[in-house]
Design a protein around this motif. Structure first.
Motif, mmCIF file in Angstrom:
data_model
loop_
_atom_site.group_PDB
_atom_site.id
_atom_site.type_symbol
_atom_site.label_atom_id
_atom_site.label_comp_id
_atom_site.label_asym_id
_atom_site.label_seq_id
_atom_site.Cartn_x
_atom_site.Cartn_y
_atom_site.Cartn_z
ATOM 1 N N ILE A 29 0.849 -1.198 0.000
ATOM 2 C CA ILE A 29 0.000 0.000 0.000
ATOM 3 C C ILE A 29 0.878 1.240 0.000
ATOM 4 O O ILE A 29 0.683 2.161 -0.804
ATOM 5 C CB ILE A 29 -0.957 0.000 1.207
ATOM 6 C CG1 ILE A 29 -1.922 -1.178 1.135
ATOM 7 C CG2 ILE A 29 -1.724 1.327 1.279
ATOM 8 C CD1 ILE A 29 -2.700 -1.442 2.421
ATOM 9 N N ARG A 30 1.867 1.263 0.886
ATOM 10 C CA ARG A 30 2.747 2.433 0.988
ATOM 11 C C ARG A 30 3.528 2.660 -0.308
ATOM 12 O O ARG A 30 3.810 3.782 -0.687
ATOM 13 C CB ARG A 30 3.698 2.249 2.182
ATOM 14 C CG ARG A 30 4.806 3.254 2.318
ATOM 15 C CD ARG A 30 4.294 4.689 2.376
ATOM 16 N NE ARG A 30 5.412 5.603 2.357
ATOM 17 C CZ ARG A 30 6.028 6.028 1.260
ATOM 18 N NH1 ARG A 30 5.648 5.622 0.074
ATOM 19 N NH2 ARG A 30 7.035 6.871 1.355
ATOM 20 N N LEU A 62 -5.282 8.532 -5.058
ATOM 21 C CA LEU A 62 -6.075 7.759 -4.105
ATOM 22 C C LEU A 62 -7.106 6.912 -4.843
ATOM 23 O O LEU A 62 -7.273 5.722 -4.547
ATOM 24 C CB LEU A 62 -6.773 8.680 -3.102
ATOM 25 C CG LEU A 62 -7.765 8.011 -2.151
ATOM 26 C CD1 LEU A 62 -7.091 6.955 -1.281
ATOM 27 C CD2 LEU A 62 -8.455 9.060 -1.287
ATOM 28 N N ASN A 63 -7.782 7.503 -5.808
ATOM 29 C CA ASN A 63 -8.792 6.757 -6.564
ATOM 30 C C ASN A 63 -8.170 5.630 -7.385
ATOM 31 O O ASN A 63 -8.776 4.558 -7.517
ATOM 32 C CB ASN A 63 -9.605 7.698 -7.446
ATOM 33 C CG ASN A 63 -10.585 8.515 -6.636
ATOM 34 O OD1 ASN A 63 -11.033 8.094 -5.569
ATOM 35 N ND2 ASN A 63 -10.903 9.696 -7.119
ATOM 36 N N ASN A 64 -6.975 5.853 -7.926
ATOM 37 C CA ASN A 64 -6.292 4.775 -8.646
ATOM 38 C C ASN A 64 -6.029 3.605 -7.704
ATOM 39 O O ASN A 64 -6.201 2.441 -8.084
ATOM 40 C CB ASN A 64 -4.978 5.270 -9.253
ATOM 41 C CG ASN A 64 -5.202 6.166 -10.446
ATOM 42 O OD1 ASN A 64 -6.256 6.147 -11.076
ATOM 43 N ND2 ASN A 64 -4.206 6.981 -10.761
ATOM 44 N N LYS A 72 -8.707 -3.990 -3.912
ATOM 45 C CA LYS A 72 -9.827 -4.942 -3.961
ATOM 46 C C LYS A 72 -9.524 -6.190 -3.144
ATOM 47 O O LYS A 72 -10.395 -6.705 -2.440
ATOM 48 C CB LYS A 72 -10.151 -5.289 -5.416
ATOM 49 C CG LYS A 72 -10.777 -4.127 -6.162
ATOM 50 C CD LYS A 72 -10.959 -4.438 -7.633
ATOM 51 C CE LYS A 72 -11.449 -3.198 -8.376
ATOM 52 N NZ LYS A 72 -11.481 -3.402 -9.821
ATOM 53 N N GLY A 73 -8.283 -6.667 -3.201
ATOM 54 C CA GLY A 73 -7.904 -7.849 -2.427
ATOM 55 C C GLY A 73 -7.877 -7.571 -0.929
ATOM 56 O O GLY A 73 -8.385 -8.366 -0.135
ATOM 57 N N VAL A 74 -7.284 -6.438 -0.552
ATOM 58 C CA VAL A 74 -7.217 -6.069 0.860
ATOM 59 C C VAL A 74 -8.617 -5.848 1.413
ATOM 60 O O VAL A 74 -8.967 -6.321 2.491
ATOM 61 C CB VAL A 74 -6.337 -4.810 1.052
ATOM 62 C CG1 VAL A 74 -6.459 -4.264 2.461
ATOM 63 C CG2 VAL A 74 -4.889 -5.110 0.717
ATOM 64 N N THR A 78 -10.989 -7.480 4.447
ATOM 65 C CA THR A 78 -11.207 -6.583 5.587
ATOM 66 C C THR A 78 -12.678 -6.360 5.873
ATOM 67 O O THR A 78 -13.108 -6.414 7.028
ATOM 68 C CB THR A 78 -10.519 -5.215 5.327
ATOM 69 O OG1 THR A 78 -9.131 -5.452 5.080
ATOM 70 C CG2 THR A 78 -10.680 -4.287 6.508
ATOM 71 N N LYS A 79 -13.481 -6.130 4.836
ATOM 72 C CA LYS A 79 -14.862 -5.695 5.058
ATOM 73 C C LYS A 79 -15.717 -6.735 5.787
ATOM 74 O O LYS A 79 -16.645 -6.369 6.498
ATOM 75 C CB LYS A 79 -15.515 -5.265 3.744
ATOM 76 C CG LYS A 79 -15.701 -6.365 2.738
ATOM 77 C CD LYS A 79 -16.293 -5.814 1.454
ATOM 78 C CE LYS A 79 -16.465 -6.893 0.415
ATOM 79 N NZ LYS A 79 -17.006 -6.356 -0.831
#
Length: 98
Positions: A29-30, A62-64, A72-74, A78-79
């Protein structure tokens, strides 16, 4: 620069699963294009509430990320762990003192 703050509340028994998923993906992510900072915070009084702070070059960056396979995988992992709807804010930093 855009600062993104996300508040997440998890089922207490799912916290370790969230932390494991975050640990496995935080570097990716970073390293995502446009991301310059990422931190994870845990509420001192409610140990199942977490916040992420991330700094992005722009809303487009951010949107990219939010439309990427990485997100999508993370997010898929998580959700399903939440016990409340997550909240998110995109804010402008007005002052920073060190």
């Amino acid at each position: 620069m855009l600062v993104r703050i996300v508040k997440m509340s998890f089922q207490p028994e799912k916290v370790d699963e969230f932390l494991s998923n975050f640990e496995a993906n935080k570097t990716k992510i970073r390293a995502f294009e446009g991301c310059h900072f990422l931190e994870l915070y845990r509420d001192q009084n409610n140990s199942n509430i977490f916040f992420t702070y991330s700094y992005w070059d722009s809303e487009d960056d951010l949107n990219n990320y939010r439309h990427s396979d990485l997100f999508k995988g993370v997010w898929a992992k998580t959700k399903c762990l939440f016990n409340a709807k997550p909240e998110a804010w995109s804010v402008d930093k007005l002052a920073s003192l060190k």
